[in-house]
Design a protein around this motif. Structure first.
Motif, PDB file in Angstrom:
ATOM      1  N   ASP A  72       0.828  -1.211   0.000  1.00 24.29           N
ATOM      2  CA  ASP A  72       0.000   0.000   0.000  1.00 24.29           C
ATOM      3  C   ASP A  72       0.859   1.257   0.000  1.00 24.29           C
ATOM      4  N   PHE A  73       1.990   1.211   0.675  1.00 24.77           N
ATOM      5  CA  PHE A  73       2.851   2.385   0.755  1.00 24.77           C
ATOM      6  C   PHE A  73       3.563   2.656  -0.569  1.00 24.77           C
ATOM      7  N   TYR A  74       3.705   1.619  -1.397  1.00 22.56           N
ATOM      8  CA  TYR A  74       4.312   1.788  -2.714  1.00 22.56           C
ATOM      9  C   TYR A  74       3.276   1.799  -3.833  1.00 22.56           C
ATOM     10  N   GLU A  75       2.016   1.606  -3.457  1.00 21.93           N
ATOM     11  CA  GLU A  75       0.914   1.573  -4.418  1.00 21.93           C
ATOM     12  C   GLU A  75       1.177   0.538  -5.509  1.00 21.93           C
ATOM     13  N   HIS A 318      -2.544   6.319   3.417  1.00 20.93           N
ATOM     14  CA  HIS A 318      -1.141   6.272   3.079  1.00 20.93           C
ATOM     15  C   HIS A 318      -0.974   5.758   1.663  1.00 20.93           C
ATOM     16  N   GLY A 319       0.083   6.166   1.039  1.00 22.89           N
ATOM     17  CA  GLY A 319       0.396   5.784  -0.329  1.00 22.89           C
ATOM     18  C   GLY A 319       1.788   6.263  -0.661  1.00 22.89           C
ATOM     19  N   LEU A 320       2.110   6.263  -1.932  1.00 21.95           N
ATOM     20  CA  LEU A 320       3.454   6.620  -2.352  1.00 21.95           C
ATOM     21  C   LEU A 320       3.795   8.064  -2.001  1.00 21.95           C
ATOM     22  N   ARG A 321       2.799   8.954  -2.075  1.00 27.51           N
ATOM     23  CA  ARG A 321       3.062  10.358  -1.763  1.00 27.51           C
ATOM     24  C   ARG A 321       3.457  10.534  -0.303  1.00 27.51           C
ATOM     25  N   THR A 323       4.586   8.215   1.693  1.00 27.14           N
ATOM     26  CA  THR A 323       5.848   7.518   1.891  1.00 27.14           C
ATOM     27  C   THR A 323       7.013   8.414   1.508  1.00 27.14           C
TER      28      THR A 323
END
Length: 336
Positions: A72-75, A318-321, A323
């Protein structure tokens, strides 16, 4: 309202940071990231791996918890045991003890790779139940093997929470003490040496400036020091509230809270002002309370252990942004 202490002022009062903190954290080759559930352990894992990758180092982010959500953190899609590339210089994998055992048998005993272990799986379950540490050794052993073979410049592990991390880190030594001779002894020997080398391996403990996480962090740091040979590389304090108001601002809020001034202000703005002033008072109180927890944390730790601060991200998910934002905060803390 008195002016609240700040994370910045707390950091200025602490002992000077060790020289190797500025660059040394990501110059290691293996980092285990742990923390009390809910403090942002996976967030920091994902951010450290991303930061390492952006600095040009081949980096593997490995999650060992079946409920891990690094994807999820890197989508990206959920990974398997085989690492998948998610960005430039960045790979992601999820630990699977059965797959790790298959790989071990193939590499060390030259047995053919099979899709499932069959009857051998039952033997493994029996042995792992009878000899605590066997299952953990497959997890740590796979991670250590990736480091020893230099497949990556850095492996960042989303490790178990504070209540389980010590058992995982001490598993190689436990097996080494249990098995005196043979190939298993040799395997656990190099792994124990790798984990005990502070230039190679470090433990990062994530916490938040709250009473329970801080107390658990202090207890874990002491336990790691007394029961393991693992170096505590850093404490990452997540969700540090910004200082919104100066001392002068707080004095103004106090004066405006007086009934006469409050009524006149409400007439001027044609609306209630008490909720706004109460919100400001609450913000200062929260900031002051959390600063107190930070002071307690710093005073209870070895001064040589770096503390890195990550600001509170006022985001719903949470997501790439996000992170990337945490990675930027860690980069600034590390002096990059």
């Amino acid at each position: 309202m008195r002016r609240a202490a700040t994370a910045g002022s707390a950091s200025r009062r602490r002992s000077p940071r060790p020289a190797r903190e500025l660059t040394g954290l990501l110059d290691r080759r293996l980092l285990f990231v742990t923390g009390k559930g809910g403090v942002g352990k996976s967030t920091v894992t994902a951010a450290l791996a991303l930061l390492s990758a952006t600095r040009g180092r081949r980096t593997l982010a490995c999650e060992v918890d079946a409920k891990g959500d690094l994807a999820d953190f890197y989508e990206t899609s959920r990974p398997g045991f085989e690492p998948q590339k998610v960005a430039s210089n960045l790979w992601h994998m999820a630990m699977d003890t059965e797959a790790s055992l298959r790989e071990y048998l193939h590499l060390q005993l030259h047995l053919p790779t099979v899709s499932r272990l069959g009857p051998l799986a039952k033997v493994f379950d029996f042995v792992s139940t009878a000899a605590p540490g066997v299952r953990e050794i497959l997890t740590v052993g796979k991670i250590g093997w990736e480091v020893r073979e230099r497949h990556y410049d850095l492996v960042v592990v989303d490790a178990p929470a504070t209540g389980h991390i010590v058992g995982q880190l001490t598993a190689p030594q436990a097996i080494k003490d249990l098995v005196r001779v043979g190939q298993v002894r040799e395997q656990t020997g190099w792994l124990s040496d790798l984990l005990a080398d502070p230039d190679t391996t470090g433990l990062v403990i994530v916490t938040t400036p709250e009473e329970m996480p801080v107390n658990e962090t202090i207890e874990l740091a002491r336990k790691v020091r007394s029961e393991t040979n693992i170096d505590v590389a850093a404490i990452v304090v997540n969700r540090v509230l910004p200082e919104l108001f100066s001392g002068a601002d707080e004095e103004i809020f106090e004066r405006l809270s007086e009934p006469a001034l409050s009524d006149r202000l409400a007439d001027a703005v044609r609306g209630p002002v008490a909720p706004v002033l109460e919100a400001a008072r609450l913000a200062v109180t929260l900031r002051r309370t959390r600063a107190g927890h930070l002071d307690h944390l710093r005073s209870a730790l070895d001064p040589a252990v770096p503390m890195l601060y990550v600001p509170y991200l006022f985001a719903r998910g949470h997501g790439l942004r996000s992170t990337g934002q945490v990675a930027e905060a860690l980069s600034a803390e590390l002096g990059f």
